[in-house]
Design a protein around this motif. Structure first.
Motif, mmCIF file in Angstrom:
data_model
loop_
_atom_site.group_PDB
_atom_site.id
_atom_site.type_symbol
_atom_site.label_atom_id
_atom_site.label_comp_id
_atom_site.label_asym_id
_atom_site.label_seq_id
_atom_site.Cartn_x
_atom_site.Cartn_y
_atom_site.Cartn_z
ATOM 1 N N GLN A 283 9.545 4.665 7.766
ATOM 2 C CA GLN A 283 9.003 4.975 6.302
ATOM 3 C C GLN A 283 8.647 3.498 5.541
ATOM 4 N N LEU A 284 9.797 2.698 5.473
ATOM 5 C CA LEU A 284 9.377 1.676 4.585
ATOM 6 C C LEU A 284 8.651 0.597 5.263
ATOM 7 N N PRO A 285 8.964 0.423 6.608
ATOM 8 C CA PRO A 285 8.161 -0.824 7.316
ATOM 9 C C PRO A 285 6.855 -0.436 7.161
ATOM 10 N N SER A 286 6.251 0.896 7.383
ATOM 11 C CA SER A 286 4.912 1.232 7.166
ATOM 12 C C SER A 286 4.428 1.352 6.028
ATOM 13 N N TYR A 287 5.158 1.602 4.971
ATOM 14 C CA TYR A 287 4.539 1.232 3.453
ATOM 15 C C TYR A 287 4.553 -0.077 3.079
ATOM 16 N N ASN A 288 5.415 -1.003 3.170
ATOM 17 C CA ASN A 288 5.320 -2.410 3.028
ATOM 18 C C ASN A 288 4.125 -3.049 4.039
ATOM 19 N N LEU A 289 3.979 -2.894 5.185
ATOM 20 C CA LEU A 289 2.962 -3.494 5.958
ATOM 21 C C LEU A 289 1.542 -2.854 5.534
ATOM 22 N N THR A 290 1.450 -1.578 4.917
ATOM 23 C CA THR A 290 0.279 -1.139 4.394
ATOM 24 C C THR A 290 0.094 -1.875 3.168
ATOM 25 N N LYS A 291 0.914 -1.754 2.251
ATOM 26 C CA LYS A 291 0.495 -2.400 1.040
ATOM 27 C C LYS A 291 0.541 -3.864 1.047
ATOM 28 N N ASN A 292 1.130 -4.625 1.942
ATOM 29 C CA ASN A 292 0.773 -6.171 2.254
ATOM 30 C C ASN A 292 -0.768 -6.285 2.520
ATOM 31 N N PHE A 293 -1.090 -5.263 3.680
ATOM 32 C CA PHE A 293 -2.580 -5.292 4.415
ATOM 33 C C PHE A 293 -3.435 -5.257 3.140
ATOM 34 N N LEU A 294 -3.091 -4.315 2.196
ATOM 35 C CA LEU A 294 -4.344 -4.185 0.974
ATOM 36 C C LEU A 294 -4.119 -5.043 0.088
ATOM 37 N N VAL A 295 -3.203 -5.894 -0.266
ATOM 38 C CA VAL A 295 -2.990 -6.683 -1.134
ATOM 39 C C VAL A 295 -3.566 -8.049 -0.710
ATOM 40 N N SER A 296 -3.159 -8.409 0.567
ATOM 41 C CA SER A 296 -3.736 -9.818 1.333
ATOM 42 C C SER A 296 -5.080 -9.700 1.557
ATOM 43 N N ARG A 297 -5.862 -8.754 1.524
ATOM 44 C CA ARG A 297 -7.140 -8.558 1.788
ATOM 45 C C ARG A 297 -7.896 -8.330 0.592
ATOM 46 N N ASP A 298 -7.169 -8.378 -0.492
ATOM 47 C CA ASP A 298 -7.851 -8.007 -1.801
ATOM 48 C C ASP A 298 -8.530 -6.826 -1.827
ATOM 49 N N ILE A 299 -8.056 -5.778 -1.160
ATOM 50 C CA ILE A 299 -8.611 -4.527 -1.057
ATOM 51 C C ILE A 299 -8.133 -3.724 -2.588
ATOM 52 N N LEU A 300 -6.907 -3.985 -2.831
ATOM 53 C CA LEU A 300 -6.318 -3.241 -4.157
ATOM 54 C C LEU A 300 -5.305 -4.399 -4.816
ATOM 55 N N PRO A 301 -4.926 -4.336 -6.008
ATOM 56 C CA PRO A 301 -4.110 -5.379 -6.517
ATOM 57 C C PRO A 301 -2.701 -5.123 -6.278
ATOM 58 N N ALA A 302 -1.965 -5.925 -6.442
ATOM 59 C CA ALA A 302 -0.470 -5.701 -5.916
ATOM 60 C C ALA A 302 0.401 -4.639 -6.722
ATOM 61 N N ASN A 303 0.173 -4.585 -8.043
ATOM 62 C CA ASN A 303 1.064 -3.727 -8.881
ATOM 63 C C ASN A 303 0.051 -2.593 -9.248
ATOM 64 N N SER A 304 -0.825 -2.038 -8.533
ATOM 65 C CA SER A 304 -1.687 -1.038 -8.698
ATOM 66 C C SER A 304 -1.164 0.381 -8.589
ATOM 67 N N THR A 305 -0.981 1.198 -9.322
ATOM 68 C CA THR A 305 -0.659 2.504 -8.785
ATOM 69 C C THR A 305 -1.347 3.267 -7.527
ATOM 70 N N TRP A 306 -2.589 2.701 -7.499
ATOM 71 C CA TRP A 306 -3.341 3.214 -6.285
ATOM 72 C C TRP A 306 -2.871 2.602 -5.065
ATOM 73 N N THR A 307 -2.468 1.108 -5.148
ATOM 74 C CA THR A 307 -1.882 0.545 -3.824
ATOM 75 C C THR A 307 -0.705 1.533 -3.427
ATOM 76 N N PHE A 308 0.243 1.630 -4.236
ATOM 77 C CA PHE A 308 1.463 2.455 -3.995
ATOM 78 C C PHE A 308 1.312 3.680 -3.631
ATOM 79 N N LEU A 309 0.213 4.488 -4.143
ATOM 80 C CA LEU A 309 -0.474 5.834 -3.576
ATOM 81 C C LEU A 309 -0.935 5.726 -2.016
ATOM 82 N N ALA A 310 -1.738 4.711 -1.791
ATOM 83 C CA ALA A 310 -2.275 4.544 -0.512
ATOM 84 C C ALA A 310 -1.124 4.290 0.356
ATOM 85 N N SER A 311 -0.198 3.363 0.196
ATOM 86 C CA SER A 311 0.827 2.935 1.163
ATOM 87 C C SER A 311 1.627 3.907 1.467
#
Length: 323
Positions: free
Chosen positions: A199-227
């Protein structure tokens, strides 16, 4: 995250517990459906008559025969809510609150930077924090599962009637002592460790992927929802067999064994349950209620993890406002 010092373990525990308490109110009806589907046709060959066709059929029949009260079994009216929400705080407070300290300490033990994101240590930290939460919350999870399985109109599996959560705890303690309250703890640890390991590894890895590639901003609710959506899918796939075993071990009838202690009549432990289920019902028996499980775990995971990040950010802004 907001600026300032990292959260302490106690702060993380409380934030995670609050987030999970919000989520369980939304996801509980789907968990009632999941529990009943997992018990339907227990250790029976295919072809037996079914009470429920699918998850939506469970929800429809439950509402028709038992109303909102039946849909929210395990939560109940106001006088009974304290125990189920206490369970969420114990389980998810532990999983979310202990995860980061465990991960950092494991990294340090193997000579890596505490803040380094490693898949192996993330999985181990998730499983360990899940085992802690499952152990602390086991008595409350036990009575929640039994209360959700109970249906005066369309019963499936063994039926345990309790007036409320406190009546359930006292009834089990009087009959079996502390042993009864820790019944199924091995199944709970297996189930929660498997779910938490992804749960948490997949969440954090997805969030890091989205943020590191500038797909979504770090503190965006959409980032949290997608992850958290990706995390929910991973949890459902990995945890379903152990979740079925947990429901059945918790709910099975008991008899007095040769030693004078109450023992389960169907299963010795979760592995025995999985073996007997596969032998009698096939591997599909492990995935009974998987649709209902996804309907429960997806919103629960999304709300819990998204709310957890939002609550942490808000809390840190308030806490560090005068720093």
């Amino acid at each position: 995250m907001a600026s300032g010092r990292p959260l302490s373990t106690a702060e993380g525990f409380l934030c995670g517990g609050v987030a999970a308490s919000i989520a369980v109110t939304v996801s509980n009806p789907a968990e009632v459906a999941k529990t009943r589907l997992q018990l339907q046709g227990e250790l029976a060959k295919s072809g037996t008559q079914k009470v429920y066709k699918n998850a939506l059929d469970v929800l429809g029949k439950t509402y028709k025969n038992e109303g909102i009260r039946g849909m929210q079994r395990g939560l109940g009216p106001a006088a009974r809510r304290t125990v189920p929400y206490a369970y969420q705080i114990l389980l998810n407070g532990s999983r979310l609150g202990f995860y980061e300290p465990f991960r950092r300490n494991i990294n340090s033990l193997i000579g890596r930077r505490p803040d380094e994101q490693l898949a192996s240590t993330a999985v181990l930290a998730g499983a360990t924090s899940g085992a802690v939460g499952a152990s602390l919350g086991n008595p409350l999870f036990l009575i929640k599962a039994r209360m959700q399985a109970y249906s005066p109109a369309l019963p499936v599996g063994a039926q345990h009637y309790y007036k409320n959560s406190f009546h359930a705890l006292s009834t089990i303690f009087r009959a079996e002592g502390v042993r009864g309250l820790v019944r199924g703890i091995d199944a709970a640890i297996l189930r929660t460790s498997m779910g938490s390991s992804v749960q948490l590894p997949s969440y954090n890895l997805t969030k890091n992927f989205l943020v590191s590639r500038d797909i979504l901003p770090a503190n965006s609710t959409w980032t949290f929802l997608a992850s958290s959506a990706v995390s929910g899918v991973c949890v459902c796939i990995v945890m379903q067999p152990a979740d079925t075993a947990l429901t059945r071990v918790y709910n099975q009838p008991t008899v007095v064994g040769p030693t004078g202690k109450l023992v389960g009549t169907l299963y010795k432990n979760p592995i025995d349950c999985l073996w007997k289920t596969a032998k009698t019902e096939g591997l599909r028996g492990w995935y009974k209620g998987s649709t209902a499980h996804f309907l429960r775990i997806a919103p629960h995971t999304i709300i819990t993890l998204t709310a957890n990040d939002l609550i942490i950010n808000l809390y840190k802004k308030i806490r560090d406002r005068d720093i």
